[in-house]
Design an enzyme around this catalytic site. Structure first.
Site, mmCIF file in Angstrom:
data_model
loop_
_atom_site.group_PDB
_atom_site.id
_atom_site.type_symbol
_atom_site.label_atom_id
_atom_site.label_comp_id
_atom_site.label_asym_id
_atom_site.label_seq_id
_atom_site.Cartn_x
_atom_site.Cartn_y
_atom_site.Cartn_z
ATOM 1 C CE LYS A 59 -3.609 -0.696 -1.070
ATOM 2 N NZ LYS A 59 -4.739 -0.754 -1.857
ATOM 3 C CG HIS A 121 4.032 -6.112 -1.482
ATOM 4 N ND1 HIS A 121 4.427 -4.946 -1.937
ATOM 5 C CD2 HIS A 121 3.041 -6.534 -1.641
ATOM 6 C CE1 HIS A 121 2.912 -4.056 -2.214
ATOM 7 N NE2 HIS A 121 1.861 -5.294 -2.335
ATOM 8 C CB SER A 151 -3.234 2.855 2.649
ATOM 9 O OG SER A 151 -3.533 2.061 0.946
#
Length: 307
Positions: A59, A121, A151
């Site tokens: 995010k 990620h 987020s």
């Protein structure tokens, strides 16, 4: 626990579509089986010298920068690509292993494009060795921790293959403690930043900078990649990657992923810098700032929480 990753099986994520996956310790980082079940394939992934790895903490603008890169390289190729292939297939998510989509490492392997754009990620220490061996270019995007937390919270609410977020107040504490999927935000942004000192092919970007002046940041990206799009192409890209346009574009808003519940929250929610102010209490903000001072050790890594 030092639970060993299981051999590749999707049963964990299948059985847990109803009950959310749990975090467990994986090489010192909090992970779920949905991103470690395919670990042998991820670890042994064969990168090519022209691959571009897009890395972020979850995010932090991953889809945004993926789309910018996709348009820079392939925007002019075919309108079909832009209207029929969702971004998560054009830019596969390397380590994902959930039952409803093909494993990311396999999608990345099969990419017909050159360069291959691949997103991850993973913290820097878990990136497959071949990306370093092949001297691949990497683009890292970092977002200020306050907005990133908010987020991530809304994302966890709507993403059925991520741990249940629980109440905001306990989530807030978990984030500070680094008990998040992919571990501590501080470690993630800090270790990737450190890597820029020794690995010249890593371009470090800030979400807030892209929000403030998208064209300027695209220019910096192009100079890193050795690209020189025409002024007209650049103008088109800036327009296409505007948050509202991406949010309304079925190919970039991830509405085709059936483990995301858009009734709870959209995948692309606000894209604002400073939205944390609508979530943090005064006490939380003070606690956060105190915690930040003790954990953010590198004075050269600076974030803006408003623009």
């Amino acid at each position: 626990s030092s639970e060993k990753p299981v051999t590749f099986t999707l049963s964990h994520c299948k059985s847990k579509m109803s009950s959310r996956p749990q975090l467990y310790d994986f090489h010192g980082v909090a992970m779920t089986h949905c991103v470690t079940d395919n670990w042998e394939k991820v670890k042994n992934f064969q990168a090519r010298p022209d691959d571009i790895l897009i890395a972020t903490y979850p995010k932090a603008g991953t889809t945004w920068v993926s789309y910018i890169l996709d348009l820079l390289y392939f925007g002019h190729l075919s309108p079909e690509r832009q209207t029929s292939i969702p971004i998560f297939e054009r830019v596969p998510f390397l380590e994902i292993a959930v039952s409803t989509v093909a494993p990311g490492a396999e999608l990345a392997d099969r990419l017909p494009t050159s360069p291959r754009l691949i997103k991850t990620h993973l913290p820097v220490q878990l990136v497959p060795q071949s990306f370093w061996d092949q001297n691949c270019r990497m683009v890292y995007v970092a977002r200020n921790a306050k907005d990133n937390m908010v987020s991530f919270y809304h994302f966890d609410r709507m993403n059925m293959v991520q741990p249940e977020p629980g109440e905001w107040s306990s989530y807030f504490q978990r984030f500070l403690d680094g008990q998040m999927l992919y571990g501590s935000w501080y470690d993630h942004v800090g270790n990737w930043w450190k890597k820029t000192k020794t690995y010249p092919k890593l371009h470090y970007m800030f979400y807030e900078d892209i929000a403030e002046d998208t064209e300027r940041e695209i220019d910096k990206l192009c100079s890193f990649l050795g690209l020189s799009p025409s002024a007209e192409d650049k103008k088109t890209i800036v327009e296409l990657v505007h948050f509202d346009n991406m949010k309304n574009n079925e190919m970039t808003n991830c509405s085709k992923l059936n483990f995301l519940d858009f009734k709870i929250s959209p995948f692309l929610r606000k894209g604002k810098v400073g939205d944390w102010k609508t979530h943090f209490t005064v006490a939380q903000n003070e606690a956060f700032d105190e915690d930040y001072k003790s954990k953010m050790k590198d004075p050269t890594l600076r974030f803006r929480t408003e623009i």
